[in-house]
Design an enzyme around this catalytic site. Sequence first.
Site, PDB file in Angstrom:
ATOM      1  N   LYS A   9      10.655   4.168  -5.867  1.00 19.10           N
ATOM      2  CA  LYS A   9       9.249   3.913  -5.543  1.00 19.10           C
ATOM      3  C   LYS A   9       8.848   2.482  -5.925  1.00 19.10           C
ATOM      4  O   LYS A   9       9.578   1.795  -6.663  1.00 19.10           O
ATOM      5  CB  LYS A   9       8.382   4.949  -6.261  1.00 19.10           C
ATOM      6  CG  LYS A   9       8.693   6.385  -5.837  1.00 19.10           C
ATOM      7  CD  LYS A   9       7.694   7.377  -6.431  1.00 19.10           C
ATOM      8  CE  LYS A   9       8.015   8.787  -5.959  1.00 19.10           C
ATOM      9  NZ  LYS A   9       6.960   9.743  -6.368  1.00 19.10           N
ATOM     10  N   TYR A  49       5.026  12.250   3.537  1.00 20.50           N
ATOM     11  CA  TYR A  49       4.530  13.231   2.565  1.00 20.50           C
ATOM     12  C   TYR A  49       3.614  14.280   3.197  1.00 20.50           C
ATOM     13  O   TYR A  49       2.774  14.850   2.509  1.00 20.50           O
ATOM     14  CB  TYR A  49       3.800  12.505   1.426  1.00 20.50           C
ATOM     15  CG  TYR A  49       4.719  11.906   0.392  1.00 20.50           C
ATOM     16  CD1 TYR A  49       5.487  12.717  -0.452  1.00 20.50           C
ATOM     17  CD2 TYR A  49       4.823  10.526   0.224  1.00 20.50           C
ATOM     18  CE1 TYR A  49       6.320  12.174  -1.423  1.00 20.50           C
ATOM     19  CE2 TYR A  49       5.661   9.975  -0.749  1.00 20.50           C
ATOM     20  CZ  TYR A  49       6.401  10.805  -1.569  1.00 20.50           C
ATOM     21  OH  TYR A  49       7.225  10.281  -2.539  1.00 20.50           O
ATOM     22  N   ASN A 112       6.305   7.544 -10.737  1.00 21.50           N
ATOM     23  CA  ASN A 112       7.399   8.190 -11.467  1.00 21.50           C
ATOM     24  C   ASN A 112       8.775   7.698 -10.989  1.00 21.50           C
ATOM     25  O   ASN A 112       9.776   8.380 -11.112  1.00 21.50           O
ATOM     26  CB  ASN A 112       7.265   9.717 -11.417  1.00 21.50           C
ATOM     27  CG  ASN A 112       7.308  10.272 -10.004  1.00 21.50           C
ATOM     28  OD1 ASN A 112       7.440   9.514  -9.048  1.00 21.50           O
ATOM     29  ND2 ASN A 112       7.214  11.578  -9.862  1.00 21.50           N
ATOM     30  N   HIS A 115      11.900   9.422  -5.984  1.00 22.10           N
ATOM     31  CA  HIS A 115      11.656  10.654  -5.237  1.00 22.10           C
ATOM     32  C   HIS A 115      13.012  11.202  -4.818  1.00 22.10           C
ATOM     33  O   HIS A 115      13.905  10.437  -4.468  1.00 22.10           O
ATOM     34  CB  HIS A 115      10.830  10.369  -3.978  1.00 22.10           C
ATOM     35  CG  HIS A 115      10.881  11.499  -2.986  1.00 22.10           C
ATOM     36  ND1 HIS A 115      10.049  12.591  -3.080  1.00 22.10           N
ATOM     37  CD2 HIS A 115      11.706  11.740  -1.932  1.00 22.10           C
ATOM     38  CE1 HIS A 115      10.358  13.446  -2.110  1.00 22.10           C
ATOM     39  NE2 HIS A 115      11.355  12.956  -1.399  1.00 22.10           N
ATOM     40  N   GLU A 126      13.910  14.270   5.696  1.00 21.94           N
ATOM     41  CA  GLU A 126      13.692  12.986   5.036  1.00 21.94           C
ATOM     42  C   GLU A 126      14.815  11.988   5.349  1.00 21.94           C
ATOM     43  O   GLU A 126      14.557  10.796   5.489  1.00 21.94           O
ATOM     44  CB  GLU A 126      13.556  13.205   3.524  1.00 21.94           C
ATOM     45  CG  GLU A 126      12.268  13.957   3.184  1.00 21.94           C
ATOM     46  CD  GLU A 126      12.091  14.261   1.710  1.00 21.94           C
ATOM     47  OE1 GLU A 126      11.088  14.890   1.363  1.00 21.94           O
ATOM     48  OE2 GLU A 126      12.964  13.867   0.897  1.00 21.94           O
TER      49      GLU A 126
HETATM   50  P1  CMP Z   1       7.682  13.081  -5.322  1.00 16.30           P
HETATM   51  O1  CMP Z   1       8.977  13.656  -5.743  1.00 16.30           O
HETATM   52  O2  CMP Z   1       7.695  11.761  -4.638  1.00 16.30           O
HETATM   53  O3  CMP Z   1       6.925  14.136  -4.390  1.00 16.30           O
HETATM   54  C1  CMP Z   1       5.533  14.197  -4.285  1.00 16.30           C
HETATM   55  C2  CMP Z   1       4.860  13.279  -5.231  1.00 16.30           C
HETATM   56  O4  CMP Z   1       3.501  13.539  -5.436  1.00 16.30           O
HETATM   57  C3  CMP Z   1       5.478  13.419  -6.600  1.00 16.30           C
HETATM   58  O5  CMP Z   1       6.768  12.909  -6.606  1.00 16.30           O
HETATM   59  C4  CMP Z   1       4.471  12.706  -7.461  1.00 16.30           C
HETATM   60  O6  CMP Z   1       4.688  11.298  -7.499  1.00 16.30           O
HETATM   61  C5  CMP Z   1       3.204  12.997  -6.709  1.00 16.30           C
HETATM   62  N1  CMP Z   1       2.437  13.982  -7.456  1.00 16.30           N
HETATM   63  C6  CMP Z   1       2.728  15.251  -7.675  1.00 16.30           C
HETATM   64  N2  CMP Z   1       1.775  15.839  -8.397  1.00 16.30           N
HETATM   65  C7  CMP Z   1       0.852  14.911  -8.615  1.00 16.30           C
HETATM   66  C8  CMP Z   1      -0.361  14.899  -9.285  1.00 16.30           C
HETATM   67  N3  CMP Z   1      -0.843  16.004  -9.875  1.00 16.30           N
HETATM   68  N4  CMP Z   1      -1.043  13.750  -9.298  1.00 16.30           N
HETATM   69  C9  CMP Z   1      -0.571  12.655  -8.681  1.00 16.30           C
HETATM   70  N5  CMP Z   1       0.598  12.606  -8.020  1.00 16.30           N
HETATM   71  C10 CMP Z   1       1.301  13.729  -7.998  1.00 16.30           C
END
Ligand code: CMP
Length: 140
Positions: A9, A49, A112, A115, A126
Amino acid sequence: MERTLVMIKPDGIERNLIGKVISIFEEKGLKVIALKKVKLSKEQAKAFYIVHKDRPFYESLTDYMSSGPVVAMVLEGENAIKRVREIMGATDPKEAEEGTIRKLFGLNKEKNTVHGSDSPESAYKEINFFFSEFELISAE
Ligand code: CMP
């Protein structure tokens, strides 16, 4: 053999973590069979997404994912989907286990760092979102 889609990311790109993140996956035996750096438009991030379209974080997540470049890659290995998710750790870095990528580098739930596809169906979709068949150079 299984394939999964991993994205580094924008927070990972910004902090020069591309090499470190890929090394962690390679050290665990996963093979990088496709790799590219791209900047998603807001529309592309929303399409990627789409399963989260009704979640409260959808707007913020897709703004963030289109705010800077990402690195997309296809990793191949036995049980790649599950193993990649274990190596990444929990979505929230605060809850992630020691030694996982999100524990090491994640900033918060949104930023984070990585992904990874969550099922064979999402991996298929994906991978096709980013790559065409001729870009997938299998290790087998
Ligand atoms: P990812 O694995 O990219 O898949 C969906 C993403 O949504 C997840 O990682 C997080 O980065 C994001 N995400 C999931 N839950 C939350 C949340 N409660 N608040 C903000 N972002 C979220």
